[in-house]
Design a protein around this motif. Structure first.
Motif, PDB file in Angstrom:
ATOM      1  N   ALA A 122     -33.612  -5.805  25.383  1.00 39.96           N
ATOM      2  CA  ALA A 122     -32.292  -6.403  25.616  1.00 39.96           C
ATOM      3  C   ALA A 122     -32.333  -7.248  26.883  1.00 39.96           C
ATOM      4  O   ALA A 122     -32.653  -6.747  27.965  1.00 39.96           O
ATOM      5  N   ARG A 123     -31.991  -8.521  26.775  1.00 41.11           N
ATOM      6  CA  ARG A 123     -32.132  -9.453  27.894  1.00 41.11           C
ATOM      7  C   ARG A 123     -30.891  -9.552  28.777  1.00 41.11           C
ATOM      8  O   ARG A 123     -30.895 -10.301  29.755  1.00 41.11           O
ATOM      9  N   ALA A 124     -29.837  -8.838  28.475  1.00 38.67           N
ATOM     10  CA  ALA A 124     -28.647  -8.869  29.324  1.00 38.67           C
ATOM     11  C   ALA A 124     -28.910  -8.047  30.584  1.00 38.67           C
ATOM     12  O   ALA A 124     -29.255  -6.867  30.506  1.00 38.67           O
ATOM     13  N   VAL A 125     -28.765  -8.677  31.758  1.00 41.99           N
ATOM     14  CA  VAL A 125     -29.033  -7.995  33.023  1.00 41.99           C
ATOM     15  C   VAL A 125     -27.842  -8.164  33.959  1.00 41.99           C
ATOM     16  O   VAL A 125     -27.225  -9.227  34.025  1.00 41.99           O
ATOM     17  N   ALA A 126     -27.526  -7.097  34.688  1.00 45.24           N
ATOM     18  CA  ALA A 126     -26.444  -7.153  35.669  1.00 45.24           C
ATOM     19  C   ALA A 126     -26.942  -7.650  37.022  1.00 45.24           C
ATOM     20  O   ALA A 126     -26.149  -8.079  37.860  1.00 45.24           O
ATOM     21  N   ALA A 127     -28.245  -7.570  37.247  1.00 48.03           N
ATOM     22  CA  ALA A 127     -28.882  -8.070  38.469  1.00 48.03           C
ATOM     23  C   ALA A 127     -30.297  -8.494  38.088  1.00 48.03           C
ATOM     24  O   ALA A 127     -30.878  -7.937  37.145  1.00 48.03           O
ATOM     25  N   PRO A 128     -30.890  -9.459  38.789  1.00 49.25           N
ATOM     26  CA  PRO A 128     -32.215  -9.950  38.392  1.00 49.25           C
ATOM     27  C   PRO A 128     -33.272  -8.860  38.259  1.00 49.25           C
ATOM     28  O   PRO A 128     -34.124  -8.924  37.368  1.00 49.25           O
ATOM     29  N   TYR A 129     -33.233  -7.838  39.134  1.00 51.29           N
ATOM     30  CA  TYR A 129     -34.272  -6.803  39.062  1.00 51.29           C
ATOM     31  C   TYR A 129     -34.237  -6.032  37.744  1.00 51.29           C
ATOM     32  O   TYR A 129     -35.236  -5.429  37.351  1.00 51.29           O
ATOM     33  N   GLU A 130     -33.095  -6.043  37.037  1.00 51.75           N
ATOM     34  CA  GLU A 130     -33.057  -5.354  35.744  1.00 51.75           C
ATOM     35  C   GLU A 130     -33.937  -6.049  34.705  1.00 51.75           C
ATOM     36  O   GLU A 130     -34.286  -5.442  33.689  1.00 51.75           O
ATOM     37  N   SER A 131     -34.322  -7.293  34.951  1.00 53.98           N
ATOM     38  CA  SER A 131     -35.240  -7.971  34.035  1.00 53.98           C
ATOM     39  C   SER A 131     -36.606  -7.297  34.012  1.00 53.98           C
ATOM     40  O   SER A 131     -37.385  -7.492  33.067  1.00 53.98           O
ATOM     41  N   ASN A 132     -36.908  -6.496  35.024  1.00 49.61           N
ATOM     42  CA  ASN A 132     -38.213  -5.840  35.073  1.00 49.61           C
ATOM     43  C   ASN A 132     -38.378  -4.789  33.976  1.00 49.61           C
ATOM     44  O   ASN A 132     -39.508  -4.405  33.653  1.00 49.61           O
ATOM     45  N   TYR A 133     -37.267  -4.347  33.385  1.00 50.13           N
ATOM     46  CA  TYR A 133     -37.389  -3.474  32.213  1.00 50.13           C
ATOM     47  C   TYR A 133     -38.024  -4.238  31.050  1.00 50.13           C
ATOM     48  O   TYR A 133     -38.728  -3.655  30.226  1.00 50.13           O
ATOM     49  N   SER A 143     -29.356   6.779  34.860  1.00 48.28           N
ATOM     50  CA  SER A 143     -28.624   5.540  35.124  1.00 48.28           C
ATOM     51  C   SER A 143     -27.105   5.707  35.118  1.00 48.28           C
ATOM     52  O   SER A 143     -26.422   5.114  35.966  1.00 48.28           O
ATOM     53  N   PRO A 144     -26.510   6.490  34.204  1.00 44.31           N
ATOM     54  CA  PRO A 144     -25.045   6.620  34.248  1.00 44.31           C
ATOM     55  C   PRO A 144     -24.527   7.225  35.549  1.00 44.31           C
ATOM     56  O   PRO A 144     -23.419   6.909  35.990  1.00 44.31           O
ATOM     57  N   GLN A 145     -25.329   8.094  36.176  1.00 49.31           N
ATOM     58  CA  GLN A 145     -24.901   8.716  37.431  1.00 49.31           C
ATOM     59  C   GLN A 145     -25.066   7.776  38.628  1.00 49.31           C
ATOM     60  O   GLN A 145     -24.425   7.965  39.665  1.00 49.31           O
ATOM     61  N   TYR A 146     -25.941   6.793  38.502  1.00 56.39           N
ATOM     62  CA  TYR A 146     -26.219   5.874  39.612  1.00 56.39           C
ATOM     63  C   TYR A 146     -26.163   4.437  39.089  1.00 56.39           C
ATOM     64  O   TYR A 146     -27.188   3.772  38.955  1.00 56.39           O
ATOM     65  N   TRP A 175     -37.342   0.802  45.398  1.00 54.64           N
ATOM     66  CA  TRP A 175     -36.184   1.552  44.902  1.00 54.64           C
ATOM     67  C   TRP A 175     -34.974   0.633  44.841  1.00 54.64           C
ATOM     68  O   TRP A 175     -34.715  -0.151  45.766  1.00 54.64           O
ATOM     69  N   GLY A 176     -34.213   0.749  43.754  1.00 53.51           N
ATOM     70  CA  GLY A 176     -33.034  -0.081  43.590  1.00 53.51           C
ATOM     71  C   GLY A 176     -31.953   0.155  44.626  1.00 53.51           C
ATOM     72  O   GLY A 176     -31.090  -0.703  44.840  1.00 53.51           O
ATOM     73  N   PRO A 182     -27.108  -2.800  44.848  1.00 55.77           N
ATOM     74  CA  PRO A 182     -27.892  -1.583  44.640  1.00 55.77           C
ATOM     75  C   PRO A 182     -27.775  -1.014  43.227  1.00 55.77           C
ATOM     76  O   PRO A 182     -26.792  -1.224  42.522  1.00 55.77           O
ATOM     77  N   LYS A 183     -28.814  -0.299  42.860  1.00 53.69           N
ATOM     78  CA  LYS A 183     -28.812   0.533  41.656  1.00 53.69           C
ATOM     79  C   LYS A 183     -29.763   1.686  41.956  1.00 53.69           C
ATOM     80  O   LYS A 183     -30.977   1.554  41.854  1.00 53.69           O
ATOM     81  N   GLU A 184     -29.202   2.819  42.347  1.00 51.31           N
ATOM     82  CA  GLU A 184     -30.012   3.907  42.884  1.00 51.31           C
ATOM     83  C   GLU A 184     -30.824   4.640  41.823  1.00 51.31           C
ATOM     84  O   GLU A 184     -31.685   5.453  42.162  1.00 51.31           O
ATOM     85  N   SER A 185     -30.583   4.356  40.567  1.00 49.65           N
ATOM     86  CA  SER A 185     -31.389   4.942  39.495  1.00 49.65           C
ATOM     87  C   SER A 185     -32.649   4.135  39.214  1.00 49.65           C
ATOM     88  O   SER A 185     -33.513   4.577  38.450  1.00 49.65           O
ATOM     89  N   HIS A 186     -32.796   2.988  39.833  1.00 49.46           N
ATOM     90  CA  HIS A 186     -33.825   2.005  39.476  1.00 49.46           C
ATOM     91  C   HIS A 186     -35.055   2.099  40.375  1.00 49.46           C
ATOM     92  O   HIS A 186     -34.944   2.124  41.602  1.00 49.46           O
TER      93      HIS A 186
END
Length: 238
Positions: A122-133, A143-146, A175-176, A182-186
């Motif tokens: 899935a290419r939808a990202v909330a921040a550029p670093y999510e593209s690393n998935y 992820s839901p908790q953080y 670390w995110g 921030p994304k502390e689960s990342h």
């Protein structure tokens, strides 16, 4: 890691939390003048979680950390964590990210099925670093908790472990929680393909795995040298 060691770690964490509750209770009694009736301390305010930024379509052929976007990657089982597994690029990347997940499972929170996610198409990202998935070079743990933009989700003793895990990996993982959004689960691979540091760290981790009593489950995050290394790395990565 043995069941006994796992239980000991969890008992230590509970003792820390109970001790903290005792200190808070004592403070409440003092505030109440020790009149014989315990006065409950006011509950700390829960900070509002900022709205998650609108997702954008990632257009690149490579993810933000420079790794090629791939259609599929293998699943990797986390030893000592029941049936827990996640998807990530094979080889050194998987070795390093597995170390992150194992230590998190042993020392921060017992992880269950579905609590660790890795590669996605899935290419939808909330921040550029999510593209690393997309390149299989990042994981999200609980992820839901953080979620994106939420801060201060970890207890202090848990944050010590997070910092120590990063120090284990000598800067090849970021670390995110240190991102401006921030994304502390990342947790992501933070070096380019072919990086010699990634090869060196992965080889170190494999060496630990081959020696009983080394690696995840046998680390004292409060050892002075480790604390210094964790602080130094945090200063560089923030």
């Amino acid at each position: 890691m043995s069941d006994v060691m796992t239980q000991a770690l969890r008992v230590d964490r509970r003792r820390f939390l109970v001790a903290g509750a005792g200190v808070a209770g004592g403070a409440a009694l003092v505030a109440g003048g020790m009149s014989g009736t315990a006065v409950a301390a006011p509950a700390p305010a829960v900070p509002a979680v900022p709205a998650v930024p609108a997702a954008k379509e990632w257009q690149g052929r490579a993810s933000a950390n420079g790794w090629p976007v791939v259609a599929a990657v293998p699943s990797h089982r986390v030893e000592g964590a029941g049936g827990l597994s996640f998807t990530a690029l094979d080889g050194d990347v998987a070795t390093v990210l597995t170390h992150v997940v194992r230590r998190y499972h042993y020392e921060i929170h017992t992880l269950g099925a579905g609590e660790v996610t890795g590669h996605t198409g899935a290419r939808a990202v909330a921040a550029p670093y999510e593209s690393n998935y997309l390149s299989g070079t990042a994981v999200a743990i609980r992820s839901p908790q953080y979620p994106v933009r939420a801060r201060n989700g970890f207890f202090p003793q848990e944050l010590v472990i997070v910092r120590d895990i990063l120090a284990d990996l000598e800067g090849v993982v970021k670390w995110g929680g240190d991102e401006s959004t921030p994304k502390e689960s990342h947790f992501q691979i933070d070096v380019r393909p072919g990086d010699s540091g990634l090869r060196r760290v992965a080889a170190k981790l494999r060496g630990w795995e081959s020696r009983p009593g080394s690696g995840a489950g046998a680390i004292d995050a409060l050892a002075p040298g480790r604390v210094r290394a964790a602080k130094a790395l945090a200063a560089r990565q923030r």
